[in-house]
Design an enzyme around this catalytic site. Structure first.
Site, PDB file in Angstrom:
ATOM      1  N   TRP A 162       0.808  -1.122  -0.001  1.00 36.61           N
ATOM      2  CA  TRP A 162       0.071   0.073   0.119  1.00 36.61           C
ATOM      3  C   TRP A 162       0.992   1.313  -0.035  1.00 36.61           C
ATOM      4  O   TRP A 162       0.631   2.275   0.783  1.00 36.61           O
ATOM      5  CB  TRP A 162      -1.080  -0.176   1.078  1.00 36.61           C
ATOM      6  CG  TRP A 162      -1.812  -1.454   1.170  1.00 36.61           C
ATOM      7  CD1 TRP A 162      -1.734  -2.292   2.163  1.00 36.61           C
ATOM      8  CD2 TRP A 162      -3.090  -1.451   0.470  1.00 36.61           C
ATOM      9  NE1 TRP A 162      -2.708  -3.146   1.940  1.00 36.61           N
ATOM     10  CE2 TRP A 162      -3.394  -3.006   0.890  1.00 36.61           C
ATOM     11  CE3 TRP A 162      -3.525  -1.104  -0.628  1.00 36.61           C
ATOM     12  CZ2 TRP A 162      -4.318  -3.495   0.167  1.00 36.61           C
ATOM     13  CZ3 TRP A 162      -4.490  -1.559  -1.237  1.00 36.61           C
ATOM     14  CH2 TRP A 162      -4.837  -2.846  -0.837  1.00 36.61           C
ATOM     15  N   ARG A 273     -30.745  24.146  -9.420  1.00 35.65           N
ATOM     16  CA  ARG A 273     -31.929  23.229  -9.828  1.00 35.65           C
ATOM     17  C   ARG A 273     -33.145  23.590  -9.344  1.00 35.65           C
ATOM     18  O   ARG A 273     -33.241  23.873  -8.235  1.00 35.65           O
ATOM     19  CB  ARG A 273     -31.444  21.681  -9.270  1.00 35.65           C
ATOM     20  CG  ARG A 273     -32.374  20.635  -9.418  1.00 35.65           C
ATOM     21  CD  ARG A 273     -32.453  20.309 -10.916  1.00 35.65           C
ATOM     22  NE  ARG A 273     -33.266  18.995 -10.896  1.00 35.65           N
ATOM     23  CZ  ARG A 273     -33.562  18.489 -11.952  1.00 35.65           C
ATOM     24  NH1 ARG A 273     -33.784  19.261 -13.033  1.00 35.65           N
ATOM     25  NH2 ARG A 273     -34.427  17.343 -11.801  1.00 35.65           N
ATOM     26  N   GLY A 344     -29.133  14.189  -6.126  1.00 32.53           N
ATOM     27  CA  GLY A 344     -29.862  13.456  -6.597  1.00 32.53           C
ATOM     28  C   GLY A 344     -29.285  12.411  -7.509  1.00 32.53           C
ATOM     29  O   GLY A 344     -28.222  11.851  -7.698  1.00 32.53           O
ATOM     30  N   GLY A 345     -30.406  12.141  -8.832  1.00 38.09           N
ATOM     31  CA  GLY A 345     -29.729  11.039  -9.759  1.00 38.09           C
ATOM     32  C   GLY A 345     -28.415  11.301 -10.235  1.00 38.09           C
ATOM     33  O   GLY A 345     -27.673  10.797 -10.858  1.00 38.09           O
ATOM     34  N   GLU A 368      -3.065   6.191   7.004  1.00 36.98           N
ATOM     35  CA  GLU A 368      -2.587   7.062   8.122  1.00 36.98           C
ATOM     36  C   GLU A 368      -3.138   6.563   9.387  1.00 36.98           C
ATOM     37  O   GLU A 368      -3.302   7.401  10.477  1.00 36.98           O
ATOM     38  CB  GLU A 368      -2.597   8.483   7.859  1.00 36.98           C
ATOM     39  CG  GLU A 368      -2.049   8.980   6.716  1.00 36.98           C
ATOM     40  CD  GLU A 368      -0.508   8.920   6.576  1.00 36.98           C
ATOM     41  OE1 GLU A 368       0.092   8.168   7.620  1.00 36.98           O
ATOM     42  OE2 GLU A 368      -0.010   9.449   5.429  1.00 36.98           O
ATOM     43  N   THR A 370      -6.136   3.746  10.638  1.00 36.14           N
ATOM     44  CA  THR A 370      -7.942   3.503  10.560  1.00 36.14           C
ATOM     45  C   THR A 370      -8.631   4.437  11.715  1.00 36.14           C
ATOM     46  O   THR A 370      -7.805   4.739  12.625  1.00 36.14           O
ATOM     47  CB  THR A 370      -8.309   2.298  10.637  1.00 36.14           C
ATOM     48  OG1 THR A 370      -8.128   1.764  11.981  1.00 36.14           O
ATOM     49  CG2 THR A 370      -7.526   1.221   9.891  1.00 36.14           C
TER      50      THR A 370
END
Length: 385
Positions: A162, A273, A344-345, A368, A370
């Site tokens: 990692w 929107r 939204g969508g 760094e 958890t």
């Protein structure tokens, strides 16, 4: 909209202005396309780090005598936040590079600092931080990579997992076992990126941060000069933990920037929107959601700045760093989730960056240390253990 910042000097204000200009002109317009391309090609934006290096961004909290800018940590972290709001992979990469310099700056001899720091801080070099292993993530004391003394050098063998910048870094700040005395048997080394025996695994296929190339680093009898050992044999655990306190603040700041970007998008979208003949922002339920998002981002910023100011004052900041990392990364996860909901969508499509930010936020709760480890650190400080 730009975050209003309280900065300690006019120089710091100019620095933030420069970073915002780079972010607006060179990072934000490129981020989405670059992340999409890197998902299948492991593309790495080295040119971006070259640009940041030339601007001095890769050396901000380090001494001027070695090529740094000698900025307070609170200023450096606000730079990281600005980068995080534009391109999270770049913010994380900048934080990682800064972390790789820390052992030399804080624990190196005068001769090591003079020999190594100018290159690290020049912007021409990029570092990687080799601590985690396949079976030693949070449990650093279980590390198996070994460094055996052989005359005036060490021979390192093992695997690190990692690792950001794997295969692209110019040097690898590496922790390896020099004795079998558990966590007390670890030591720190600066390994040149072109060392014989150094190789790399296939880049991990991650759900986000595609331009933050992560892979195994494999040490197959890598010979490193003894004067590239930082600190004494056995000092590695203390060096790693001290570095991680500062590194956690870098991730906290980057996560705050990510959350700020998501909040800005949500506010803009909600104001434009329309549904039922009016902007959706006029609905109290949604307006209150935006207010909660702002509260989360502001709390995250306050947490990392408090820890940074403790650090700058020379006071203990380990607990505050763990709190900042926990608060900021949980905030990033919440705010990016809510940003998708506000859109939204549209938020679920790749037409907007909200879904990418949502995916990128998740890993901030993991690397760094958890957030479960952060709770362990905090509770141990509270209970005096």
């Amino acid at each position: 909209m730009p975050v209003e910042r309280l900065l300690p000097t006019e120089e710091a204000a100019d620095l933030i202005g420069l970073v915002r200009e780079i972010a607006d002109d060179q990072l934000r317009p490129r981020a989405s396309a670059a992340e999409a391309a890197a998902a299948t090609s492991a593309e790495f934006p080295r040119d971006v780090f070259t640009t940041l290096g030339e601007a001095g961004v890769l050396s901000l909290p380090y001494p001027e005598e070695f090529g740094g800018y000698d900025q307070p940590y609170e200023v450096y972290l606000q730079v990281i936040e600005e980068l995080g709001s534009a391109w999270m992979s770049v913010a994380v990469g900048t934080s990682v590079h800064t972390l790789t310099c820390y052992p030399v700056a804080a624990f190196g001899t005068a001769a090591q600092q003079a020999a190594l720091l100018p290159g690290m801080l020049s912007g021409a070099q990029l570092g990687a931080y080799c601590l985690s292993e396949p079976l030693a993530g949070s449990d650093v004391g279980s590390m198996t990579t070994r460094a055996e003394r052989d005359g005036d050098s060490y021979v390192i063998s093992g695997r690190k997992a990692w690792i950001s910048h794997a295969g692209h870094a110019d040097y690898y700040t590496t922790f390896a076992r020099t004795s079998d005395d558990g966590g007390r048997g670890l030591s720190c080394f600066i390994v040149p990126g072109d060392a014989a025996g150094l190789s790399f695994g296939i880049p991990e296929k991650k759900m986000g941060l595609h331009c933050d190339t992560v892979a195994e680093v494999i040490f197959d009898g890598v010979r490193v000069a003894a004067d590239h050992r930082i600190g004494a044999e056995g000092d590695g655990m203390a060096i790693a933990l001290a570095a991680l306190d500062s590194g956690r603040l870098g991730i906290a700041a980057a996560a705050t920037g990510l959350a700020q970007g998501a909040l800005d998008l949500a506010v803009s979208y909600a104001g434009e929107r329309e549904q039922f003949g009016r902007p959706i922002a006029t609905n109290q339920g949604l307006a209150f959601l935006l207010a909660d998002m702002e509260a989360a981002v502001s709390s995250a910023r306050a947490a990392y700045l408090y820890a940074a100011r403790l650090r700058d004052a020379g006071r203990a900041f380990s607990k505050a760093a763990a709190v900042a990392k926990l608060v900021a990364t949980d905030a990033a996860m919440k705010v990016t989730t809510d940003a998708v909901q506000v859109l939204g969508g549209a938020g679920y499509t790749q037409d907007f960056p909200a879904e990418r930010w949502f995916r990128e936020a998740k890993v901030t709760q993991i690397f760094e240390g958890t957030n479960q480890i952060q709770r362990l650190v905090i509770s141990r400080h509270l209970l005096g253990r």
